[in-house]
Enzyme design. Sequence first.
Site, short mmCIF file in Angstrom:
data_model
loop_
_atom_site.label_atom_id
_atom_site.label_comp_id
_atom_site.label_asym_id
_atom_site.label_seq_id
_atom_site.Cartn_x
_atom_site.Cartn_y
_atom_site.Cartn_z
N SER A 24 -11.83 44.30 19.02
CA SER A 24 -12.68 43.11 18.99
C SER A 24 -13.94 43.29 19.82
O SER A 24 -14.75 42.38 19.94
CB SER A 24 -11.91 41.89 19.50
N ASN A 111 -4.04 37.50 28.07
CA ASN A 111 -3.91 36.22 27.36
C ASN A 111 -4.55 35.06 28.12
O ASN A 111 -5.26 34.24 27.54
CB ASN A 111 -2.43 35.91 27.09
N THR A 156 -33.14 3.12 -0.41
CA THR A 156 -31.69 3.16 -0.60
C THR A 156 -31.50 3.80 -1.98
O THR A 156 -32.34 3.61 -2.87
CB THR A 156 -31.04 1.75 -0.59
N HIS A 157 -30.45 4.55 -2.14
CA HIS A 157 -30.22 5.30 -3.40
C HIS A 157 -31.41 6.20 -3.74
O HIS A 157 -31.67 6.46 -4.91
CB HIS A 157 -29.95 4.36 -4.57
N SER A 278 -45.03 31.94 -1.64
CA SER A 278 -44.26 32.56 -2.72
C SER A 278 -44.92 33.88 -3.07
O SER A 278 -46.15 34.00 -3.03
CB SER A 278 -44.24 31.63 -3.93
N LYS A 284 -47.89 27.92 -3.52
CA LYS A 284 -46.67 27.42 -2.88
C LYS A 284 -46.71 27.45 -1.36
O LYS A 284 -47.33 28.32 -0.75
CB LYS A 284 -45.46 28.24 -3.34
N ASN A 286 -43.55 26.76 0.94
CA ASN A 286 -42.15 26.35 0.87
C ASN A 286 -41.57 26.00 2.24
O ASN A 286 -41.81 26.70 3.21
CB ASN A 286 -41.31 27.47 0.23
N GLU A 291 -34.99 24.11 4.65
CA GLU A 291 -33.94 24.43 3.68
C GLU A 291 -32.79 25.19 4.34
O GLU A 291 -31.62 24.98 4.03
CB GLU A 291 -34.52 25.25 2.53
N TYR A 318 1.01 33.29 22.69
CA TYR A 318 -0.09 34.04 22.11
C TYR A 318 0.34 34.88 20.90
O TYR A 318 1.41 35.47 20.90
CB TYR A 318 -0.70 34.98 23.17
#
Length: 459
Positions: A24, A111, A156-157, A278, A284, A286, A291, A318
């Site tokens: 690890s 541990n 709303t919506h 782009s 563009k 962006n 995002e 463990y």
Amino acid sequence: MANKMWGGRFANSPDKIMEIINSSIHFDIRLALQDIQGSIAHAKMLGEVSIITKKESEKIITGLNEIRKEIENGNFKTSVELEDIHMNIESRLNELIGDLSGKLHTGRSRNDQVATDIKLYLREKINYITELINTYQKTLSLNALKYYDTIMPGFTHLQSAQPITFGHHLLAYVELAERDKGRFTDCLQRLDECPLGAAALAGTSYPIDRFMTASILGFKKPMANSLDAVSSRDLLLETLSVIAITAINLSRFAEELVLWSSTEFNYIKLSDKYTSGSSIMPQKRNPDAAELVRAKSGRTIGSLITLFTVLKGLPLAYSKDMQEDKEALFDSIDTIEISLLALIGMVGDMKPNIEKMQSASKEGFSIATDIADMLVIKIGIPFREAHNIVGKMVALAEKNNTYLDKLDPKEIITIDKRIPNDIMSLITIDNMVLNKTSYGGTSPHEVLKRANEWVERLS
Ligand code: ARG
């Protein structure tokens, strides 16, 4: 050669594949400084209670401090054969101070060591994330202060509903972030107990002082059950949940930045620093950063599910399964940090298009509810009845392809003769926002007050 840390009963070295699946170090290297911190506390305690001599304790600590410097300067060398950060550090200590290094592991195990490292790491990271949320809130609040009376459509919506102020909208996210911060603070409280000294699972027969190590490491007290101390990862689950909740909250704001900065909405302009062009379409601009904040929230849910799944059905105490907690945790932490930093940058630099927001506020018959309210006030009819009347006015405006405030008063009166003929002059977009003075409402007066409170509170 068998592993020099635990190779006593092994005749052969592990297979290459075993080494790969088992090691690890490539991710728990992140716990290096916490591991040193935990080891120094343990060595100090061993000396204080005379399990080792003071001199030995000091030598071990000097060696550990030397390794700390190597880690900080990027000179610490690791090896996969040594599996994890704990054994890499102990092995380096052996190189530096010889066989005395072998006394460091008296009365402890990897541990309780790893459980302690993670808690130390989490505490630091939670504090840092909380600071970032604070900065995020401050950036939002300063903008709210600037645009406390900038009118924009409220939705709303995702349909134009009633006008609000830009400041009010931004402060909604400040409130939301405050609860996220509160959840992180809650995590810290339960995190405040130290696993160190639980040893492998049963505690130890050495006369260790767990209260001392807990206090050296800044914990309120040691964890009260050695099995629980080495096997519980609920605090990681809790932190991962809080991170996921925060990330989801951020993703909603990120989505609004994407919408607002589109040509279609054109409510804000994001700076060049947080947008990209782009490779094919020259026009563009962006909103990539927004995002990605929106998308990366998914990783935090993924990490949470990973750890839920790892822990499900694991018996005490463990199991090596638990080694799988770290990558999920680290990824979530990285994700929330970069998301907050990106939003802080975007909000700090964005420029609202005030005229566009103002003119869009008139779309979608957004004054309809206010006309109904005015009918209630002026002619004393129940709201439900007023709602019905204004519904007919909207239908008429739709038929005539016009705005409510452009309707001919002679036509309005045919809907209901009680409608005052000056009704439209009583209602302007500005007034509609001005009069939302209820506690927590969008009136600029309220928003200014709140924004000031937040700026003061956060600085
Ligand atoms: N690298 C291990 C982990 O992260 C440390 C604990 C190992 N303990 C053991 N009994 N093998 O979980």
